[in-house]
Write a protein that holds these residues in place. Structure first.
Motif, short mmCIF file in Angstrom:
data_model
loop_
_atom_site.label_atom_id
_atom_site.label_comp_id
_atom_site.label_asym_id
_atom_site.label_seq_id
_atom_site.Cartn_x
_atom_site.Cartn_y
_atom_site.Cartn_z
N HIS A 54 -9.85 -0.54 2.68
CA HIS A 54 -10.74 0.08 1.69
C HIS A 54 -10.08 1.31 1.07
CE1 HIS A 54 -13.74 -2.70 3.09
NE2 HIS A 54 -13.53 -2.29 4.32
N THR A 55 -8.82 1.13 0.69
CA THR A 55 -8.06 2.18 0.03
C THR A 55 -7.18 1.56 -1.04
OG1 THR A 55 -6.50 3.99 0.38
CG2 THR A 55 -6.18 2.07 1.75
N ARG A 109 -6.75 -2.83 -0.25
CA ARG A 109 -8.11 -2.59 -0.75
C ARG A 109 -9.14 -3.35 0.07
NH1 ARG A 109 -5.30 -3.28 -5.58
NH2 ARG A 109 -6.13 -5.39 -5.85
N GLN A 110 -8.84 -4.60 0.41
CA GLN A 110 -9.80 -5.43 1.13
C GLN A 110 -9.96 -5.03 2.59
OE1 GLN A 110 -8.27 -9.36 0.41
NE2 GLN A 110 -9.43 -9.60 -1.47
N GLU A 111 -8.86 -4.70 3.25
CA GLU A 111 -8.92 -4.45 4.69
C GLU A 111 -9.05 -2.98 5.06
OE1 GLU A 111 -6.24 -6.61 7.08
OE2 GLU A 111 -6.60 -8.49 6.00
#
Length: 150
Positions: free
Chosen positions: A120-121, A116-118
């Motif tokens: 964005h999924t 999620r952080q790197e």
């Protein structure tokens, strides 16, 4: 106390130069030990809790031990693995490696958080592998794109 703080500040800079860039660049547990011990030891000089010369000598000894061990790690992969650790492949080809995750004390949630952080999924569909690095961070390797677009 201000004069001691000024002297310790510049002394610490010299010690960090002696220790090398590795001490604060790689952020491995091996390197954190030096940073914590150096800060704790030198703080005693600033507040006057310990005699300055012996405490500075102890700090120098910590830095030199770190330098020697880092040098030895360059020459001995076994020692490096023991002191610094090894990376662990915790996810590959759509499957989590439970034994590696258990040994590293990492959860699936940690891997999804990194996605999620790197990336964005929320999922790992585009991830070929997830590797827990020696410094505790999770690296995600994307799947190769097919050049033909198929």
């Amino acid at each position: 106390m201000s004069a001691r703080a000024l002297a310790v500040f510049f002394g610490a800079l010299i010690f960090i130069r002696i220790a090398g860039r590795r001490s604060f660049g790689q952020r491995s547990p091996f390197d954190y030990v030096v940073a914590i011990l150096l800060g704790a030891t030198l703080s005693r000089v600033i507040v006057g809790a310990s005699p300055a010369i012996p405490t500075v000598c102890a700090s120098l000894a910590i830095v030199l031990i770190h330098r020697v061990l880092a040098w030895a790690c360059v020459r001995s992969p076994k020692l490096e693995r023991f002191l610094v650790g090894a990376e662990r492949e915790v996810f590959k080809n759509g499957k989590f490696n439970d034994s590696e995750m258990s040994a590293a004390l990492i959860t699936k949630t940690d891997v999804f958080e990194t996605a999620r952080q790197e990336l964005h999924t929320a999922g790992l569909e585009d991830v070929e592998a997830a590797i827990l690095e020696r410094n505790g961070q999770v690296s995600l390797l994307r799947k190769s794109k097919n050049p033909s677009g198929a």
